[in-house]
Design a protein around this motif. Sequence first.
Motif, PDB file in Angstrom:
ATOM      1  N   ASP A  39       0.831  -1.211   0.000  1.00 48.16           N
ATOM      2  CA  ASP A  39       0.000   0.000   0.000  1.00 48.16           C
ATOM      3  C   ASP A  39       0.859   1.251   0.000  1.00 48.16           C
ATOM      4  OD1 ASP A  39      -2.267  -1.532   0.018  1.00 48.16           O
ATOM      5  OD2 ASP A  39      -2.629  -1.364   2.180  1.00 48.16           O
ATOM      6  N   TYR A  40       1.949   1.220   0.774  1.00 51.80           N
ATOM      7  CA  TYR A  40       2.849   2.380   0.827  1.00 51.80           C
ATOM      8  C   TYR A  40       3.479   2.638  -0.538  1.00 51.80           C
ATOM      9  CZ  TYR A  40       7.089   5.061   1.707  1.00 51.80           C
ATOM     10  OH  TYR A  40       8.100   5.997   1.638  1.00 51.80           O
ATOM     11  N   LEU A  41       3.980   1.594  -1.200  1.00 51.04           N
ATOM     12  CA  LEU A  41       4.633   1.753  -2.499  1.00 51.04           C
ATOM     13  C   LEU A  41       3.647   2.227  -3.559  1.00 51.04           C
ATOM     14  CD1 LEU A  41       6.947  -1.399  -2.619  1.00 51.04           C
ATOM     15  CD2 LEU A  41       7.533   0.926  -1.928  1.00 51.04           C
ATOM     16  N   LYS A  42       2.407   1.752  -3.489  1.00 50.83           N
ATOM     17  CA  LYS A  42       1.402   2.145  -4.476  1.00 50.83           C
ATOM     18  C   LYS A  42       0.916   3.578  -4.264  1.00 50.83           C
ATOM     19  CE  LYS A  42      -0.424  -2.481  -5.425  1.00 50.83           C
ATOM     20  NZ  LYS A  42      -1.588  -3.385  -5.344  1.00 50.83           N
ATOM     21  N   SER A  43       0.946   4.043  -3.031  1.00 47.29           N
ATOM     22  CA  SER A  43       0.438   5.389  -2.735  1.00 47.29           C
ATOM     23  C   SER A  43       1.527   6.463  -2.779  1.00 47.29           C
ATOM     24  CB  SER A  43      -0.217   5.407  -1.353  1.00 47.29           C
ATOM     25  OG  SER A  43       0.734   5.107  -0.338  1.00 47.29           O
ATOM     26  N   THR A  44       2.774   6.053  -2.945  1.00 45.86           N
ATOM     27  CA  THR A  44       3.884   7.008  -2.960  1.00 45.86           C
ATOM     28  C   THR A  44       4.289   7.316  -4.394  1.00 45.86           C
ATOM     29  OG1 THR A  44       4.697   6.110  -0.863  1.00 45.86           O
ATOM     30  CG2 THR A  44       6.224   7.465  -2.146  1.00 45.86           C
ATOM     31  N   PRO A  45       4.238   8.572  -4.822  1.00 47.25           N
ATOM     32  CA  PRO A  45       4.641   8.916  -6.199  1.00 47.25           C
ATOM     33  C   PRO A  45       6.141   8.780  -6.388  1.00 47.25           C
ATOM     34  CG  PRO A  45       4.167  10.902  -4.939  1.00 47.25           C
ATOM     35  CD  PRO A  45       3.771   9.752  -4.063  1.00 47.25           C
ATOM     36  N   VAL A  46       6.521   8.495  -7.592  1.00 51.90           N
ATOM     37  CA  VAL A  46       7.934   8.299  -7.901  1.00 51.90           C
ATOM     38  C   VAL A  46       8.755   9.551  -7.629  1.00 51.90           C
ATOM     39  CG1 VAL A  46       7.686   8.962 -10.321  1.00 51.90           C
ATOM     40  CG2 VAL A  46       9.514   7.416  -9.657  1.00 51.90           C
ATOM     41  N   THR A  47       8.108  10.707  -7.645  1.00 54.21           N
ATOM     42  CA  THR A  47       8.820  11.959  -7.389  1.00 54.21           C
ATOM     43  C   THR A  47       9.346  12.047  -5.953  1.00 54.21           C
ATOM     44  OG1 THR A  47       6.646  12.955  -7.005  1.00 54.21           O
ATOM     45  CG2 THR A  47       7.645  13.301  -9.166  1.00 54.21           C
ATOM     46  N   ALA A 161       9.127  -0.297  -9.175  1.00 56.35           N
ATOM     47  CA  ALA A 161       9.630  -1.569  -8.657  1.00 56.35           C
ATOM     48  C   ALA A 161       9.276  -2.726  -9.586  1.00 56.35           C
ATOM     49  CB  ALA A 161       9.078  -1.817  -7.263  1.00 56.35           C
ATOM     50  N   VAL A 162       8.066  -2.722 -10.112  1.00 56.56           N
ATOM     51  CA  VAL A 162       7.641  -3.793 -11.016  1.00 56.56           C
ATOM     52  C   VAL A 162       8.483  -3.794 -12.286  1.00 56.56           C
ATOM     53  CG1 VAL A 162       5.747  -4.623 -12.468  1.00 56.56           C
ATOM     54  CG2 VAL A 162       5.302  -3.903 -10.123  1.00 56.56           C
ATOM     55  N   ILE A 163       8.732  -2.613 -12.847  1.00 57.87           N
ATOM     56  CA  ILE A 163       9.527  -2.524 -14.075  1.00 57.87           C
ATOM     57  C   ILE A 163      10.953  -2.987 -13.832  1.00 57.87           C
ATOM     58  CG2 ILE A 163      10.443  -0.959 -15.829  1.00 57.87           C
ATOM     59  CD1 ILE A 163       7.930   0.795 -15.305  1.00 57.87           C
ATOM     60  N   LEU A 164      11.568  -2.519 -12.761  1.00 57.23           N
ATOM     61  CA  LEU A 164      12.948  -2.892 -12.468  1.00 57.23           C
ATOM     62  C   LEU A 164      13.078  -4.367 -12.125  1.00 57.23           C
ATOM     63  CD1 LEU A 164      14.204   0.208 -10.436  1.00 57.23           C
ATOM     64  CD2 LEU A 164      14.701  -0.374 -12.813  1.00 57.23           C
TER      65      LEU A 164
END
Length: 311
Positions: A39-47, A161-164
């Motif tokens: 949930d944290y990773l999904k709610s945190t923008p890459v910026t 994270a999914v792409i990498l």
Amino acid sequence: PPLPCSTPPTQGGSVLPARTMSMSSLKRVSTAELIPIGDYLKSTPVTEIPKERDPFLLREDMEPGTAFKKMGAEWVRACPVLDLTGSEIIGSLDLRETSKYVIAAYKSGVSNGKSPTGGRRRGSLVFGNAEWKEQATTIAEMARKRPFVAVEPDASVFDIAVILSGGSHIVGVKGGPPETGGLSTIITQAMLFNFCAPKIMDLKVDVGQMMSSPAVCVKTTDPALKAFETMASKNISAVAVVDSSDGAIVHHTSTSDIKMLFNGDDTEEMKMMDTIEEFLVKLRASQTRGKTKIPVSTCQKTDTLGSVLRR
């Protein structure tokens, strides 16, 4: 269940299909522990990932040796490649290609009647650009084999994270000027790791659940050429170097070591048919200005993820 990429990234203007990340390696980690992190990773923008530098890019007309030398000087493992107009990204150049480059240059020199030792002085491969030009491969062809993925600024850290996790070393973030291919920043695996590490330190998981097996390695008595050929054939960036008698881990070599061959420093003569141990000791001594070996950090498969990350 597989975790889908929440925002399909784009590549060359096209929408890529949603990627999935297998969680089978973490099957013994409780769902209660994973949900808050997800949930944290999904709610945190890459910026939110701190920017380390402006985007570093190369042009497709650059010679391979020159390109790798620039990457070595900038200490980057991968970078986008621009077309001849300097405005469109055609793909990415990865240091995993250095293994193939060094092998092709060496074998080309041997077949042309050059010294079979594959000597190297003053940071330049003896079998360098002149012989490489006779090959069909160019930096443009290399780059097109490794698609470069860029995401919108509102993409999540989870998307990155999914792409990498699919094998790419870098992901671009859009929103920059034309001279950088429209990129505002480039996220590396190391940047993602440093950002996420505090959140996963306390996961109750042994690293043995996350390791790949069998380990890819070469022996200390194998020639350096074999280590490079192993990395090239398996499309990996590193191998363990183990003692030929008892299998103990002695060294670790990667494309970062090959990158040092292009940095232009004065070094001892490097030979492709040296044992990989001799090759690494010479190479690293030339970088540290002393006859020291760089220690290898190891772990047991029963060690916790947090203890390994802290190392």
